[in-house]
Scaffold this motif. Structure first.
Motif, mmCIF file in Angstrom:
data_model
loop_
_atom_site.group_PDB
_atom_site.id
_atom_site.type_symbol
_atom_site.label_atom_id
_atom_site.label_comp_id
_atom_site.label_asym_id
_atom_site.label_seq_id
_atom_site.Cartn_x
_atom_site.Cartn_y
_atom_site.Cartn_z
ATOM 1 N N UNK A 12 9.619 -0.991 -2.294
ATOM 2 C CA UNK A 12 8.649 0.083 -2.988
ATOM 3 C C UNK A 12 8.862 1.422 -2.189
ATOM 4 N N UNK A 13 9.008 1.725 -1.195
ATOM 5 C CA UNK A 13 9.390 2.782 -0.762
ATOM 6 C C UNK A 13 10.434 3.565 -1.416
ATOM 7 N N UNK A 14 11.544 3.012 -1.693
ATOM 8 C CA UNK A 14 12.206 3.708 -2.582
ATOM 9 C C UNK A 14 11.958 3.897 -4.017
ATOM 10 N N UNK A 15 11.107 3.250 -4.354
ATOM 11 C CA UNK A 15 10.604 3.331 -5.765
ATOM 12 C C UNK A 15 9.850 4.674 -5.944
ATOM 13 N N UNK A 23 4.480 -1.746 -6.209
ATOM 14 C CA UNK A 23 3.637 -3.237 -6.590
ATOM 15 C C UNK A 23 2.688 -2.976 -5.470
ATOM 16 N N UNK A 24 1.374 -2.571 -6.042
ATOM 17 C CA UNK A 24 0.277 -2.822 -5.229
ATOM 18 C C UNK A 24 -0.115 -4.243 -4.638
ATOM 19 N N UNK A 25 0.258 -5.250 -5.420
ATOM 20 C CA UNK A 25 -0.114 -6.646 -5.141
ATOM 21 C C UNK A 25 1.097 -6.927 -3.946
ATOM 22 N N UNK A 129 8.125 3.304 6.340
ATOM 23 C CA UNK A 129 7.735 2.726 4.854
ATOM 24 C C UNK A 129 6.035 2.470 4.889
ATOM 25 N N UNK A 130 5.808 2.191 5.770
ATOM 26 C CA UNK A 130 3.980 1.912 5.844
ATOM 27 C C UNK A 130 3.206 2.902 5.815
#
Length: 200
Positions: A12-15, A23-25, A129-130
């Motif tokens: 998600x971080x790289x995206x 992806x929020x889910x 990331x978080x």
């Protein structure tokens, strides 16, 4: 569990850094796992405090911090700061997870190396990331509700290429145009514009 959480967080971080939405889910799934655990934040500096603030908005309260400066910090927002060596007493406790409050990957790796010496059985999650994902998600939710943009210093202080964030870029460009200083700018110069505009 460490790999189970860090892998989707890394994806998600790289995206986001590539300009794609995450992806929020999937992020909510990670947060759900963290809510079911006893969360320890390793690092009581700026990144650790950011995590505590972001976690509070996500329904997560850390059990405690650990930091080498525990004797001088002692407490952050009513949460105790302990000696990292305390982690050795937790043994193979499966209900704990350590979220590493590091602003940069090389610091994360140094802390993981320290954790390996203290208690390699504890799952650890990358706070780099978080912090980015939670900040972006909460900022996106606020702007979609028509609320004020957060101060640019919140973005710049996260160490993680804020000029890759479309919300940050739009905000800086709007401020730059309104101030008459700049018509447009690209790349990391967004950071410089943010400082020049005095919004930090």
């Amino acid at each position: 569990m460490e790999n189970d959480l860090n892998q989707p967080l890394n994806t998600m971080y790289l995206k986001l850094l590539e300009g794609e939405d995450h992806d929020s889910a999937e992020l909510e799934n990670v947060l759900g796992i963290l809510r079911s655990k006893k969360v320890i934040i390793y690092g009581a500096g700026r990144s650790g405090r950011m995590l505590q603030e972001l976690f509070a908005k996500s329904g997560i309260t850390p059990e405690f911090f650990v930091d080498r400066n525990f004797e001088t910090i002692r407490e952050i927002g009513k949460v105790t700061v302990r000696n990292p060596d305390f982690l050795a007493s937790l043994g193979e406790a499966q209900d704990y997870v350590v979220v590493v409050g590091a602003g940069q990957m090389h610091l994360f790796e140094l802390i993981v190396s320290d954790l390996d010496k203290i208690n390699r059985n504890l799952a650890r999650v990358c706070g780099v990331y978080l912090v980015y994902l939670l900040h972006y998600s909460q900022c996106l939710a606020s702007t979609s509700r028509g609320e004020d943009q957060p101060p640019l210093k919140h973005c710049i202080s996260y160490h993680v290429k804020p000029y890759k964030c479309p919300i940050f870029c739009r905000h800086v460009e709007n401020l730059a145009k309104a101030s008459g200083h700049v018509d447009s700018t690209k790349g990391s110069t967004f950071n410089d514009v943010g400082y020049l505009l005095g919004d930090v």
